[in-house]
Design a protein around this motif. Structure first.
Motif, mmCIF file in Angstrom:
data_model
loop_
_atom_site.group_PDB
_atom_site.id
_atom_site.type_symbol
_atom_site.label_atom_id
_atom_site.label_comp_id
_atom_site.label_asym_id
_atom_site.label_seq_id
_atom_site.Cartn_x
_atom_site.Cartn_y
_atom_site.Cartn_z
ATOM 1 N N LEU A 89 -16.290 19.599 15.324
ATOM 2 C CA LEU A 89 -17.155 20.200 14.315
ATOM 3 C C LEU A 89 -18.625 19.955 14.638
ATOM 4 C CD1 LEU A 89 -15.418 19.080 11.002
ATOM 5 C CD2 LEU A 89 -15.196 21.248 12.181
ATOM 6 N N VAL A 90 -19.433 20.972 14.408
ATOM 7 C CA VAL A 90 -20.877 20.829 14.489
ATOM 8 C C VAL A 90 -21.429 21.181 13.109
ATOM 9 C CG1 VAL A 90 -23.017 21.562 15.594
ATOM 10 C CG2 VAL A 90 -20.903 21.473 16.934
ATOM 11 N N LEU A 91 -21.970 20.177 12.420
ATOM 12 C CA LEU A 91 -22.650 20.413 11.153
ATOM 13 C C LEU A 91 -24.011 20.999 11.462
ATOM 14 C CD1 LEU A 91 -22.028 17.080 9.227
ATOM 15 C CD2 LEU A 91 -21.225 19.341 8.575
ATOM 16 N N VAL A 92 -24.418 22.022 10.736
ATOM 17 C CA VAL A 92 -25.707 22.681 10.970
ATOM 18 C C VAL A 92 -26.520 22.616 9.687
ATOM 19 C CG1 VAL A 92 -26.871 24.811 11.628
ATOM 20 C CG2 VAL A 92 -24.656 24.242 12.663
ATOM 21 N N ASP A 93 -27.743 22.090 9.794
ATOM 22 C CA ASP A 93 -28.659 22.050 8.662
ATOM 23 C C ASP A 93 -30.046 22.458 9.127
ATOM 24 O OD1 ASP A 93 -29.314 21.755 6.012
ATOM 25 O OD2 ASP A 93 -29.152 19.571 5.977
ATOM 26 N N ASP A 94 -30.886 22.843 8.196
ATOM 27 C CA ASP A 94 -32.220 23.297 8.572
ATOM 28 C C ASP A 94 -33.132 22.137 8.946
ATOM 29 O OD1 ASP A 94 -32.309 22.473 5.895
ATOM 30 O OD2 ASP A 94 -33.648 24.083 5.261
ATOM 31 N N VAL A 95 -33.196 21.097 8.121
ATOM 32 C CA VAL A 95 -34.109 19.976 8.358
ATOM 33 C C VAL A 95 -33.350 18.679 8.159
ATOM 34 C CG1 VAL A 95 -36.224 18.820 7.572
ATOM 35 C CG2 VAL A 95 -36.075 21.322 7.508
ATOM 36 N N ILE A 96 -33.530 17.733 9.071
ATOM 37 C CA ILE A 96 -33.020 16.391 8.840
ATOM 38 C C ILE A 96 -34.214 15.509 8.516
ATOM 39 C CG2 ILE A 96 -32.972 15.752 11.292
ATOM 40 C CD1 ILE A 96 -30.441 14.010 10.448
ATOM 41 N N PHE A 97 -34.050 14.723 7.459
ATOM 42 C CA PHE A 97 -35.133 13.892 6.950
ATOM 43 C C PHE A 97 -34.614 12.460 6.843
ATOM 44 C CE2 PHE A 97 -37.801 13.108 2.865
ATOM 45 C CZ PHE A 97 -38.816 12.522 3.564
ATOM 46 N N THR A 98 -34.077 12.062 5.703
ATOM 47 C CA THR A 98 -33.611 10.687 5.520
ATOM 48 C C THR A 98 -32.240 10.439 6.142
ATOM 49 O OG1 THR A 98 -32.557 11.190 3.410
ATOM 50 C CG2 THR A 98 -34.882 10.483 3.352
ATOM 51 N N GLN A 119 -20.419 16.510 15.177
ATOM 52 C CA GLN A 119 -21.754 16.511 15.761
ATOM 53 C C GLN A 119 -22.710 17.114 14.743
ATOM 54 O OE1 GLN A 119 -21.175 18.810 19.334
ATOM 55 N NE2 GLN A 119 -19.481 17.515 19.982
ATOM 56 N N LEU A 120 -23.998 16.889 14.939
ATOM 57 C CA LEU A 120 -24.995 17.359 13.984
ATOM 58 C C LEU A 120 -26.074 18.152 14.709
ATOM 59 C CD1 LEU A 120 -26.256 17.348 11.121
ATOM 60 C CD2 LEU A 120 -27.273 15.128 11.693
ATOM 61 N N ALA A 121 -26.378 19.341 14.189
ATOM 62 C CA ALA A 121 -27.468 20.163 14.702
ATOM 63 C C ALA A 121 -28.466 20.400 13.574
ATOM 64 C CB ALA A 121 -26.942 21.512 15.213
ATOM 65 N N ALA A 122 -29.753 20.226 13.883
ATOM 66 C CA ALA A 122 -30.812 20.468 12.907
ATOM 67 C C ALA A 122 -31.899 21.299 13.563
ATOM 68 C CB ALA A 122 -31.387 19.148 12.396
#
Length: 172
Positions: A89-98, A119-122
């Motif tokens: 899985l690749v989680l997709v978000d617009d902005v990573i902050f905290t 996995q994480l995509a930002a």
């Protein structure tokens, strides 16, 4: 983002955003050795259309579109629209902050099954992490102050495409 107030600077225009998403798609393909057994999960709201754009770019290269899912972490944790067992899985978000949104998304996924990996995509990493979470794929690193906000604009919600940096007090 109806009234964005005083925009400090444009971080990415439409072309820049497109290039960043294509680069992220290529990095996902390379790290996962293709698109087999791969799913992208967009975190509501803006992560969903971003995941769709990444999936389209992967399909153009690989000839196979990854599975797509939607996750809304503001609702109850069974709100995942995709089976997750044994899938990369690749989680997709617009902005990573905290890192708290990514953490909530990971918790929600784990409540629904056991993926092969997460996995994480930002699109934008603005720093200021409060949790030890780092994206695997980043469109652009943008160091910010706590008095600033990153505004990702997509036609689906905002009628335009781009990423702006604004002062938090100027956002209405």
């Amino acid at each position: 983002m109806d009234n964005p107030g005083m925009i400090k600077t444009r971080i990415m225009d439409e072309e820049g955003m497109s290039r960043a998403l294509i680069r992220i798609a290529h990095e996902i393909i390379e790290k996962n050795k293709g698109a087999d057994n791969l799913a992208l999960i967009g975190i509501q709201r803006r992560g969903v259309p971003l995941a769709g754009r990444i999936a389209s770019a992967i399909e153009r290269v690989e000839g196979k579109r990854p599975l797509m899912g939607v996750l809304d972490i503001t609702l109850y944790r069974d709100d995942l629209s995709l089976p997750v067992n044994d899938i990369r899985l690749v989680l997709v978000d617009d902005v990573i902050f905290t890192g708290r949104t990514a953490r909530a998304a990971i918790d929600a996924i784990m409540d629904c099954g056991r993926p092969k990996c997460i996995q994480l995509a930002a699109l934008v990493d603005r720093g200021h992490r409060e949790l030890p979470i780092r994206p695997d794929y980043v469109g652009k690193n943008v160091p910010t102050s706590l008095s600033e906000v990153v505004l990702v604009k997509l036609p689906e919600f905002d009628g335009e495409t781009g990423v702006d940096l604004a002062f938090k007090n100027d956002i209405k």
